[in-house]
Design an enzyme around this catalytic site. Structure first.
Site, short mmCIF file in Angstrom:
data_model
loop_
_atom_site.label_atom_id
_atom_site.label_comp_id
_atom_site.label_asym_id
_atom_site.label_seq_id
_atom_site.Cartn_x
_atom_site.Cartn_y
_atom_site.Cartn_z
NE ARG A 76 -3.45 2.27 2.84
CZ ARG A 76 -3.25 3.22 3.77
NH1 ARG A 76 -2.27 3.11 4.65
NH2 ARG A 76 -4.03 4.26 3.83
CG HIS A 120 -1.13 9.01 3.27
ND1 HIS A 120 -1.25 7.66 3.56
CD2 HIS A 120 -0.80 9.59 4.44
CE1 HIS A 120 -1.00 7.45 4.85
NE2 HIS A 120 -0.70 8.62 5.41
CD GLU A 165 -5.10 7.78 9.61
OE1 GLU A 165 -4.68 8.86 10.03
OE2 GLU A 165 -4.79 6.69 10.10
CG ASN A 293 -5.29 3.47 8.58
OD1 ASN A 293 -5.35 2.46 7.89
ND2 ASN A 293 -4.82 4.62 8.15
CE1 TYR A 295 -0.28 3.14 13.59
CE2 TYR A 295 -2.23 4.24 12.74
CZ TYR A 295 -0.98 3.69 12.54
OH TYR A 295 -0.43 3.69 11.29
CD GLU A 370 -1.71 4.12 8.05
OE1 GLU A 370 -1.55 4.61 9.20
OE2 GLU A 370 -1.81 4.82 7.03
#
Ligand code: PNW
Length: 469
Positions: A76, A120, A165, A293, A295, A370
């Site tokens: 990606r 991005h 995002e 994504n 985290y 991600e």
């Protein structure tokens, strides 16, 4: 316990153009908002810029070698808009398109599936000067940009991802200003939300038309928002942050409408008249796969307006809150352990998020686009990087993906963030997310222990607990 992933589960790694490429003024590339922002004193840690980054613009062939060596099924990457269309409208730059064409062919030659993100975060500066994402015209320019790159790369790209995002672009770029272009304009941030959504819909339709065999996706950083207590007030704080962070995107993208409570919560800031008739229909172009994504988690409570407030925006930063219309929501510190970003490590949040999406949008395939962690890596005298904590983080999050799949979630793949250490936005080169270390003096790449481990996972589909050090 060993966990076996299904045949065909896609193991990949992810990067982004401004974070790795460098070559900022080469071969006709124009300036982006991140060039301007990072060159503005005080905006990034140590004044770091993406001028050279990991020099991937010159070392792409070597980097493809690492991807192949890791045994990855997919890669990606993102396309730099100002590299292929320097002013953001009008003529395309042949040299820029050729760079991505070589990259895509190089991936295909190595049997690696290209997953291309159109945006991005590196908006051409000229479009920012004309108003940026708060301006509707930017969405129309994005449609033309999308047409140019899809025409050039088309079906050679397996999956087209419109945005990475959009939450960050809208709220960090135009709300708190901790990302480029660094504006703090509450109404502008909400207009940016809409124009990013609209641009997604317009570009998605371009993909359908020009590359009918390609898959269409978008990547969101959805928030797992938890209440500090069982009180009704805290539940309402969760609802409001969920509206701003998650449903402002999921609503129009998947359900064809902005949630009514979001419009009501933000009514003092904007009347949302930038949403024109038919926009929501345009935005809801059917997706083949939703990129997720993940985290960390977010903990909130209702703020009484009197007690001390935690100096925290929910992302390990004490910057002015990007949470428009939620001034009375307080973001609380969470129990550790933490990564070097200050983000709490909570793999169960990923399982929870995937199961929520599965419940609310059954039939929509999911992809982890991600997941990863920054830690202060050390190169030992033997030239290795024993990044046990990253390895443990990855192991536990991949396991959490497996747990969600056991419970029914349709997850098709996992991309580790990131292939390489890179320019971590406002944190510059100080935060390292790579499974491959980059020595920024020599541009030498060194496989960290996590890379060796990931190779095992990617080539066998078997998740084994990390061997004790
Ligand atoms: C994502 N936040 O960024 C991006 O997609 C990557 O480019 C980045 O390197 C990676 O995660 C690690 O940070 C984020 O403040 C940046 O919530 C900031 C936030 C979230 C994601």
């Amino acid at each position: 316990m060993t966990r076996v992933f299904p045949e065909g589960f896609v193991w990949g790694s992810a990067t982004a153009s401004y974070q790795i490429e460098g070559g900022a003024t080469e071969d006709g590339r124009g300036p982006s908002i991140w060039d301007t922002y990072s060159h503005t004193p005080g905006r990034t840690l140590n004044g770091d810029t993406g001028d050279v980054a990991a020099d991937h613009y010159h070392r792409w062939a070597e980097d493809l070698g690492h991807i192949a060596e890791l045994g990855l099924a997919a890669y990606r990457f993102s396309i730099s808009w100002p590299r292929v269309q320097p002013g953001g409208c009008g003529a395309f730059n042949r040299a820029g398109l050729d760079f991505y064409s070589r990259l895509v062919d190089g991936l295909l030659e190595r049997g690696v599936r290209p997953v291309a993100t159109m945006y991005h975060w590196d908006l051409p500066q000229e479009l920012e000067d004309a108003g940026g994402w708060p301006a509707r015209d930017t969405a129309l320019r994005f449609r033309d940009y999308a047409a140019g790159i899809v025409e050039a790369l088309g079906d050679r790209v397996h999956t087209w991802t419109t945005f990475n995002e959009p939450w960050c672009s809208a709220y960090l770029g135009y709300g708190s200003g901790v990302h480029a272009p660094g504006r703090a304009e509450p109404a502008g941030a909400l207009a940016a939300v809409h124009h990013l959504n609209l641009a997604h819909g317009l570009a998605g339709r371009v993909v359908r038309e020009l590359a009918p065999a390609a898959e269409l996706s978008v990547t969101l950083n959805l928030h797992v928002v938890r209440p500090a207590s069982g009180s009704a007030a805290d539940a309402d704080a969760v609802r409001r942050i969920d509206a701003l962070a998650n449903r402002a995107f999921l609503g129009p993208l998947l359900d064809g409408a902005y949630p009514a409570d979001l419009l009501a919560d933000t009514a003092k800031v904007t009347d949302w008249s930038f949403v024109h008739d038919g926009d929501e229909r345009t935005i809801a172009v059917p997706l083949d796969v939703l990129g997720v994504n993940y985290y960390s988690t977010t903990l909130v409570r209702a703020w009484d307006g009197v007690s001390a407030r935690s100096d925290n925006d929910g992302h390990g930063s004490s910057a002015h809150t990007p949470w428009i219309g939620a001034d009375d929501v307080d973001f609380l510190p969470q129990p550790g352990p933490y990564t070097a970003m200050g983000w709490n490590i909570e793999p169960a949040g990923l399982t929870e998020l995937l199961l929520r999406l599965h419940r609310e949008h059954p039939g929509l395939p999911l992809m982890i686009t991600e997941n990863g962690a920054a830690f202060d890596d050390v190169v030992t005298p033997d030239g290795r990087v024993h990044d046990d904590r990253r390895l443990d983080y990855l192991y536990r999050h991949v396991d959490a993906v497996g747990a969600a799949m056991d419970a029914g979630a349709d997850v098709r793949g996992y991309f580790v963030w990131s292939l390489l250490d890179n320019f971590e936005w406002a944190w510059g080169y100080d935060r390292r997310f790579g499974i491959i270390r980059v020595d920024y003096d020599t541009q030498e790449r060194i496989w960290k222990d996590s890379a060796h481990w990931y190779r095992g996972l990617a080539t066998t589909g078997r998740l084994e607990p990390p061997a004790p050090a």
